[in-house]
Design an enzyme around this catalytic site. Structure first.
Site, PDB file in Angstrom:
ATOM      1  N   ASN A 166      12.925  37.810 -17.090  1.00  0.00           N
ATOM      2  CA  ASN A 166      11.994  37.355 -18.124  1.00  0.00           C
ATOM      3  C   ASN A 166      10.647  38.093 -18.094  1.00  0.00           C
ATOM      4  O   ASN A 166       9.918  38.075 -19.071  1.00  0.00           O
ATOM      5  CB  ASN A 166      11.747  35.851 -17.987  1.00  0.00           C
ATOM      6  CG  ASN A 166      12.820  35.039 -18.719  1.00  0.00           C
ATOM      7  OD1 ASN A 166      13.534  35.577 -19.570  1.00  0.00           O
ATOM      8  ND2 ASN A 166      12.940  33.759 -18.390  1.00  0.00           N
TER       9      ASN A 166
ATOM     10  N   LEU B 208      19.262  29.965 -12.955  1.00  0.00           N
ATOM     11  CA  LEU B 208      19.232  31.097 -13.891  1.00  0.00           C
ATOM     12  C   LEU B 208      18.344  32.254 -13.437  1.00  0.00           C
ATOM     13  O   LEU B 208      18.275  33.283 -14.098  1.00  0.00           O
ATOM     14  CB  LEU B 208      18.788  30.619 -15.278  1.00  0.00           C
ATOM     15  CG  LEU B 208      19.783  29.715 -16.020  1.00  0.00           C
ATOM     16  CD1 LEU B 208      19.209  29.250 -17.353  1.00  0.00           C
ATOM     17  CD2 LEU B 208      21.105  30.438 -16.258  1.00  0.00           C
ATOM     18  N   HIS B 209      17.586  32.066 -12.348  1.00  0.00           N
ATOM     19  CA  HIS B 209      16.814  33.166 -11.762  1.00  0.00           C
ATOM     20  C   HIS B 209      15.886  33.850 -12.746  1.00  0.00           C
ATOM     21  O   HIS B 209      15.695  35.076 -12.684  1.00  0.00           O
ATOM     22  CB  HIS B 209      17.767  34.188 -11.121  1.00  0.00           C
ATOM     23  CG  HIS B 209      18.823  33.552 -10.272  1.00  0.00           C
ATOM     24  ND1 HIS B 209      20.127  33.396 -10.671  1.00  0.00           N
ATOM     25  CD2 HIS B 209      18.737  32.945  -9.071  1.00  0.00           C
ATOM     26  CE1 HIS B 209      20.812  32.759  -9.738  1.00  0.00           C
ATOM     27  NE2 HIS B 209      19.989  32.458  -8.752  1.00  0.00           N
ATOM     28  N   CYS B 210      15.312  33.083 -13.660  1.00  0.00           N
ATOM     29  CA  CYS B 210      14.382  33.627 -14.670  1.00  0.00           C
ATOM     30  C   CYS B 210      15.016  34.763 -15.462  1.00  0.00           C
ATOM     31  O   CYS B 210      14.318  35.660 -15.932  1.00  0.00           O
ATOM     32  CB  CYS B 210      13.076  34.132 -14.049  1.00  0.00           C
ATOM     33  SG  CYS B 210      12.105  32.846 -13.278  1.00  0.00           S
ATOM     34  N   ALA B 211      16.327  34.767 -15.581  1.00  0.00           N
ATOM     35  CA  ALA B 211      16.989  35.873 -16.285  1.00  0.00           C
ATOM     36  C   ALA B 211      18.152  35.341 -17.132  1.00  0.00           C
ATOM     37  O   ALA B 211      19.314  35.625 -16.856  1.00  0.00           O
ATOM     38  CB  ALA B 211      17.473  36.912 -15.283  1.00  0.00           C
TER      39      ALA B 211
END
Lengths: 346, 387
Positions: free
Chosen positions: B103, B341-344
């Site tokens: 992100n 979601l690991h900022c992705a």
């Protein structure tokens, strides 16, 4: 507004005729701004009386929703509120509007935390404590002493009740009496030992009376002692008048440890979409089997060696042995905290 | 080494433990050198300036930067990426990027698209790899200002071909911005040799420094408009921001304390050698991947060949939600991973793991073989008990 409107005059006539209030007192009551923290047993009686007596601006804060088990003592709520799962603050404001349309009741559905307590307290003339835990009371004490706003402590459990009026700088504050709160989980709660509606009603009625004295400006008649009562054992006690302790960390040394503390009872973090993790504020070990037995009948419970899952009321809680829980189906931190404290316990 | 009983497999978020020299350098700086760099001639200001200058040179030599002044200190990788994209792109500009972005690249580009920047998202394969022909095709389609891409996925570790991408970008008149969040300090990077125009990276991951540090490399000839103006300690008579780097893009006092820590981390890293770090991490990943393949009900995302990936491994455990696996690993085994979601979100859509995400295991240089084995034992136990 009260003296110009003949109907209003009639509405409050029994109160204005009372020598301690009068027309000027009623005008001050109408202009009063009161914050009620918590809207359970004490809070509903308080809001009810405040609204009926014409207190002009009431803010009521509570994070929970109405449940059937509340109706035994929480006077503003009805079965329909519990069936619909209405937030307590919202249900109280709606009931208040039906009782007295000339006063303003603002509902706030929130947890009271170090982050929002000053904002909530700052705009009030006085604060009424109707919470169910000491952590929040120490937080309120900090905020009220810091901002110089009177607050009235009230508590009821079993057949007993207590009340204390705190005027910062004038009377003892909560930390003058006990510098630190007892460890959580060590005191009786309404969930564990029950509570009688009369104890709740008496304590909140005393709190309301103290609030009215403050609003009309009669400080001479304030109760300056810790009041204790037991309606079942017919025990009514009043201690010695309490004065501020110069050594008090809060009102004496003006250290606001609870306001500045990062250690609240629990912390919440969003984890993924529509899931909140609640972590206990202290190290704890849960016996998941024991918890499963306690939650039997509350909802659908399943356990594995690593976790317990509870599905209840449209929410799914996954609880782990270190006390953390992941609450799925919401991204509302306050709701997650509330579900945690209801099903897992603080 | 860490002093606590945690098996730390979350190095993709931030490296831990830091070398002890980092904390020592921070203490030393705060005790003896904590003036404001470049703002005066007294001994403390000079000492602080020396620390900042030395760290800049140290980073430059690590990354093949010939002119250290073209390295601008930022607060983190995200700030460096934002500075690069907002400093460069104007309405009407065209950007080509990938579906594996974090992100920190995706959100600025999404916002810039609303301001009239044309953003082309190249879909990557399900193992996170990028087909260079897709990039070539996208660059042929219209004049492009920038290719923005991650060096390695923060979700599944897949390494993207930045050298080849630079060549393609330059052939079509575009610049290349590389997000090196998962690779700086872990993979050899030479911005000059690899012709990278803009390289953004944090100091607190593979570089082993403290949080609050990061930097952006700006190649000669690339001009970025500053996002903020302010004091630089130079040209104080001017009301306009000085043009020369790093001051043009470094208004205000930099994080001297963090930079002092980063400096010590870089000394440790150089003494170890990037090649040794890479080899160690590859060996840990191989051990992990081998073990994972022996556990029934585990799916590994990303390439299985350790040469094509960094030490970021994403798995799914059948019958379990990733978020519950993360909590179970932590509460029952003391293993710290990152689920979700690991900022992705775009990368997870690419892998087919949206919206629940995966469980990410990210060992680091100081992870031991035994810790990998313990993680495997824990995952095997969880796999036997559906969540």
């Amino acid at each position: 507004m009260t003296t110009q409107d003949p109907r209003a005059d009639d509405r409050y006539s029994r109160q204005t005729r009372f020598v301690g209030v009068g027309h000027e007192g009623q005008r001050r009551i109408g202009a009063g701004r009161v914050l009620v923290v918590g809207c359970g047993g004490l809070g509903t009686v308080l809001v009810n009386l405040l609204v009926r007596s014409g207190v002009g601006h009431i803010t009521v804060v509570d994070r929970d929703i109405v449940e059937m088990s509340n109706l035994q003592r929480q006077l503003l709520f009805e079965e329909a509120d519990a069936r619909a799962g209405v937030p307590k603050a919202v249900a109280a404001a709606a009931a208040a509007a039906r009782i007295n349309s000339s006063v303003e009741v603002r509902p706030v559905v929130a947890d009271v935390t170090p982050d929002n307590v000053e904002e909530l307290v700052a705009s009030a003339d006085l604060v009424l404590d109707a919470t169910d835990n000491l952590q929040t009371r120490y937080l309120l004490n900090d905020a009220c002493v810091k901002l110089g706003i009177p607050w009235i402590y009230g508590g009821a459990v079993g057949s007993t009740g207590m009340s204390l009026t705190v005027i910062p700088g004038d009377t003892a504050c909560l930390r003058c009496l006990s510098p630190t709160p007892p460890a959580s989980g060590t005191t009786a709660t309404c969930a564990t030992v029950g509570v009688l509606a009369s104890a709740v009603a008496i304590v909140s009625s005393i709190q309301w009376t103290e609030a009215i004295k403050l609003l009309v400006g009669d400080r001479d008649h304030l109760n300056r002692t810790m009041l204790y009562l037991d309606v079942w054992s017919n025990d009514f006690q009043q201690g010695e008048p309490l004065t501020p302790s110069p050594d008090c960390p809060c009102c004496g040394q003006r250290r606001f440890d609870f306001l500045e503390s990062t250690a609240t009872s629990s912390t919440t973090t969003l984890c993924g979409r529509n899931a909140v993790q609640v972590s206990p504020g202290r190290a704890r070990t849960l016996d998941l089997g024991d918890l499963a037995r306690r939650l039997d009948g509350v909802g659908v419970v399943s356990t594995t060696p690593f976790m317990l899952r509870l599905e209840a009321g449209g929410h799914e809680l996954t609880v782990f042995a270190d006390g953390r829980a992941i609450i799925k189906g919401t991204d509302d931190m306050a709701l997650a905290r509330s579900l945690y404290s209801r099903y897992v316990g603080d | 080494m860490s002093g606590i009983d945690v098996i730390y497999l979350d190095n993709a978020a931030t490296s831990f433990p830091k070398p002890p020299e980092v904390a020592e350098a921070i203490l030393e700086f705060l005790t003896h050198k904590a003036g404001n760099p470049g703002r005066s001639g007294h001994s403390l200001a000079v000492a602080a300036d020396a620390v900042v200058a030395e760290t800049r040179r140290s980073l430059a030599s690590l990354l093949g930067v010939r002119d250290p002044s073209r390295l601008v200190f930022t607060l983190n990788g995200t700030a460096a990426l934002n500075l690069a994209m907002y400093g460069l792109l104007r309405p009407g500009d065209r950007v080509v990027t990938t579906s594996m972005e974090h992100n920190s690249v995706a959100r600025p580009l999404f916002a810039l698209a609303e301001r009239g920047v044309d953003v082309i998202w190249l879909p990557c394969a399900q193992d996170g790899s990028l087909d260079l022909e897709d990039l070539d095709r996208a660059l042929r389609a219209a004049p492009t200002r920038l290719v923005a891409m991650t060096h390695a996925s923060n979700v599944c570790g897949t390494i993207l071909p930045i050298g080849a991408a630079a060549e393609l970008a330059h052939r079509h008149g575009a610049l290349l911005l590389v997000d090196a969040a998962q690779t700086a300090g872990v993979l050899p990077i030479d911005v000059t040799e690899q012709s990278i125009d803009l390289l953004a990276f944090p100091g607190h991951k593979g570089l082993l420094g403290p949080t609050g540090t990061g930097a952006l490399y700006v190649a000669p000839g690339v001009h970025l408009t500053p996002m903020q103006q302010g004091g630089t300690g130079t040209h104080s008579e001017l009301l306009s921001q000085p043009d020369e780097l790093p001051f043009a893009l470094e208004a205000g006092t930099v994080n001297t304390v963090g930079i002092a820590g980063l400096s010590a981390a870089l000394r440790v890293l150089k003494a170890t050698g990037i090649e040794a770090v890479r080899a160690r991490e590859a060996s840990l990943v191989e051990r992990l991947l081998e073990g994972l393949q022996e556990i029934r009900g585990v799916t590994v995302h990303g390439p299985l060949d350790s040469a094509q990936r960094v030490a970021v491994v994403s798995v799914i455990l059948h019958g379990w939600e990733p978020v519950d696996v993360g909590a179970a690993l932590d509460s029952a085994f003391g293993i710290a991973v990152r689920p979700g979601l690991h900022c992705a979100p775009l990368a997870h859509r690419t892998l087919g793991t949206f919206p629940l995400g995966t469980v990410r295991l990210a060992p680091g240089y100081s992870t031991t073989d035994d810790e990998i084995d313990q993680a495997l034992v824990a995952l095997r136990e969880l796999s036997l008990s559906a969540g």
